[in-house]
Design a protein around this motif. Sequence first.
Motif, PDB file in Angstrom:
ATOM      1  N   HIS A  42       0.841  -1.186   0.000  1.00 13.21           N
ATOM      2  CA  HIS A  42       0.000   0.000   0.000  1.00 13.21           C
ATOM      3  C   HIS A  42       0.884   1.247   0.000  1.00 13.21           C
ATOM      4  CE1 HIS A  42      -3.794  -2.135   0.723  1.00 13.21           C
ATOM      5  NE2 HIS A  42      -3.021  -3.002   1.346  1.00 13.21           N
ATOM      6  N   SER A  43       0.234   2.377  -0.212  1.00 19.33           N
ATOM      7  CA  SER A  43       0.998   3.623  -0.273  1.00 19.33           C
ATOM      8  C   SER A  43       1.513   4.035   1.105  1.00 19.33           C
ATOM      9  CB  SER A  43       0.130   4.732  -0.857  1.00 19.33           C
ATOM     10  OG  SER A  43      -1.001   4.926  -0.026  1.00 19.33           O
ATOM     11  N   ARG A  44       0.773   3.643   2.150  1.00 19.44           N
ATOM     12  CA  ARG A  44       1.198   3.984   3.507  1.00 19.44           C
ATOM     13  C   ARG A  44       2.298   3.023   3.958  1.00 19.44           C
ATOM     14  NH1 ARG A  44      -2.938   3.631   8.418  1.00 19.44           N
ATOM     15  NH2 ARG A  44      -1.817   1.735   8.834  1.00 19.44           N
ATOM     16  N   PRO A  45       3.351   3.525   4.593  1.00 16.65           N
ATOM     17  CA  PRO A  45       4.404   2.605   5.049  1.00 16.65           C
ATOM     18  C   PRO A  45       3.885   1.685   6.148  1.00 16.65           C
ATOM     19  CG  PRO A  45       4.842   4.826   5.821  1.00 16.65           C
ATOM     20  CD  PRO A  45       3.669   4.914   4.890  1.00 16.65           C
ATOM     21  N   ALA A  46       4.448   0.514   6.202  1.00 19.37           N
ATOM     22  CA  ALA A  46       4.012  -0.490   7.168  1.00 19.37           C
ATOM     23  C   ALA A  46       4.461  -0.103   8.568  1.00 19.37           C
ATOM     24  CB  ALA A  46       4.579  -1.847   6.789  1.00 19.37           C
ATOM     25  N   LYS A  47       3.528  -0.167   9.524  1.00 18.66           N
ATOM     26  CA  LYS A  47       3.842   0.119  10.918  1.00 18.66           C
ATOM     27  C   LYS A  47       3.430  -1.071  11.767  1.00 18.66           C
ATOM     28  CE  LYS A  47       3.333   5.104  10.857  1.00 18.66           C
ATOM     29  NZ  LYS A  47       2.604   6.230  11.419  1.00 18.66           N
ATOM     30  N   SER A  48       4.170  -1.301  12.785  1.00 19.11           N
ATOM     31  CA  SER A  48       3.822  -2.389  13.679  1.00 19.11           C
ATOM     32  C   SER A  48       2.788  -1.907  14.694  1.00 19.11           C
ATOM     33  CB  SER A  48       5.067  -2.894  14.404  1.00 19.11           C
ATOM     34  OG  SER A  48       5.547  -1.907  15.285  1.00 19.11           O
ATOM     35  N   PHE A  49       2.260  -2.845  15.455  1.00 20.44           N
ATOM     36  CA  PHE A  49       1.248  -2.552  16.465  1.00 20.44           C
ATOM     37  C   PHE A  49       1.775  -1.570  17.498  1.00 20.44           C
ATOM     38  CE2 PHE A  49      -0.390  -3.661  20.690  1.00 20.44           C
ATOM     39  CZ  PHE A  49      -1.725  -3.362  20.520  1.00 20.44           C
ATOM     40  N   ILE A  50       2.959  -1.819  17.999  1.00 17.88           N
ATOM     41  CA  ILE A  50       3.518  -0.973  19.058  1.00 17.88           C
ATOM     42  C   ILE A  50       3.875   0.409  18.521  1.00 17.88           C
ATOM     43  CG2 ILE A  50       5.497  -0.715  20.600  1.00 17.88           C
ATOM     44  CD1 ILE A  50       5.372  -3.669  21.147  1.00 17.88           C
ATOM     45  N   VAL A  51       4.523   0.469  17.375  1.00 16.89           N
ATOM     46  CA  VAL A  51       4.927   1.756  16.824  1.00 16.89           C
ATOM     47  C   VAL A  51       3.705   2.594  16.467  1.00 16.89           C
ATOM     48  CG1 VAL A  51       6.113   2.854  14.881  1.00 16.89           C
ATOM     49  CG2 VAL A  51       7.133   0.875  16.008  1.00 16.89           C
ATOM     50  N   GLU A  52       2.680   1.961  15.919  1.00  9.20           N
ATOM     51  CA  GLU A  52       1.478   2.683  15.538  1.00  9.20           C
ATOM     52  C   GLU A  52       0.795   3.318  16.749  1.00  9.20           C
ATOM     53  OE1 GLU A  52      -2.594   1.577  13.170  1.00  9.20           O
ATOM     54  OE2 GLU A  52      -0.756   0.488  12.735  1.00  9.20           O
ATOM     55  N   HIS A  53       0.712   2.589  17.860  1.00 12.64           N
ATOM     56  CA  HIS A  53       0.066   3.139  19.053  1.00 12.64           C
ATOM     57  C   HIS A  53       0.948   4.163  19.771  1.00 12.64           C
ATOM     58  CE1 HIS A  53      -3.710   0.970  19.240  1.00 12.64           C
ATOM     59  NE2 HIS A  53      -3.056  -0.078  18.753  1.00 12.64           N
ATOM     60  N   LEU A  54       2.230   3.947  19.760  1.00 14.70           N
ATOM     61  CA  LEU A  54       3.112   4.918  20.413  1.00 14.70           C
ATOM     62  C   LEU A  54       3.194   6.223  19.628  1.00 14.70           C
ATOM     63  CD1 LEU A  54       6.037   2.699  21.732  1.00 14.70           C
ATOM     64  CD2 LEU A  54       4.107   3.636  22.997  1.00 14.70           C
ATOM     65  N   ASN A  55       3.053   6.176  18.319  1.00 14.90           N
ATOM     66  CA  ASN A  55       3.038   7.403  17.529  1.00 14.90           C
ATOM     67  C   ASN A  55       1.800   8.248  17.812  1.00 14.90           C
ATOM     68  OD1 ASN A  55       5.469   7.048  16.292  1.00 14.90           O
ATOM     69  ND2 ASN A  55       4.620   6.095  14.459  1.00 14.90           N
ATOM     70  N   ARG A  56       0.705   7.605  18.189  1.00 17.47           N
ATOM     71  CA  ARG A  56      -0.520   8.330  18.514  1.00 17.47           C
ATOM     72  C   ARG A  56      -0.603   8.699  19.989  1.00 17.47           C
ATOM     73  NH1 ARG A  56      -5.242   4.686  16.426  1.00 17.47           N
ATOM     74  NH2 ARG A  56      -3.784   3.028  16.818  1.00 17.47           N
ATOM     75  N   ASP A  57       0.451   8.489  20.745  1.00 11.76           N
ATOM     76  CA  ASP A  57       0.484   8.713  22.198  1.00 11.76           C
ATOM     77  C   ASP A  57      -0.609   7.913  22.902  1.00 11.76           C
ATOM     78  OD1 ASP A  57       2.667  10.366  22.101  1.00 11.76           O
ATOM     79  OD2 ASP A  57       1.464  12.178  21.869  1.00 11.76           O
ATOM     80  N   ASP A  58      -0.843   6.727  22.433  1.00  7.18           N
ATOM     81  CA  ASP A  58      -1.838   5.833  23.007  1.00  7.18           C
ATOM     82  C   ASP A  58      -1.090   4.667  23.656  1.00  7.18           C
ATOM     83  OD1 ASP A  58      -4.256   4.768  23.647  1.00  7.18           O
ATOM     84  OD2 ASP A  58      -4.683   3.971  21.650  1.00  7.18           O
TER      85      ASP A  58
END
Length: 103
Positions: A42-58
């Motif tokens: 996909h056009s969006r780069p692949a993010k892992s579960f942990i990185v995705e939540h930590l980027n959102r401050d969640d």
Amino acid sequence: MQNKWPDFLFKVAVRFFCGVFVGVILGVVVGFFWGSGGRRYHSRPAKSFIVEHLNRDDYWPVVFWVGAWGLGAGIISIFTIPHWQAPWYKGIRNRDEDDHSQT
């Protein structure tokens, strides 16, 4: 005969602590690699579960994820203690030694 319960309780505590440690490491490794495989083209780069939540401050999903892995591994490590290391294990005895009715 000495009491086997203190040794057994120490063994349970050590196994639980080591199991939690290994479980947290596994939770972090799985959390970093889980979720990154399906979005590779996909056009969006692949993010892992942990990185995705930590980027959102969640932080709570990450804390729950890692904590669940740690608690699960700690409980599994306790329940995999061999039965012959338990204090209630009497071992294999001779049948003649157990029969006290002959004396």
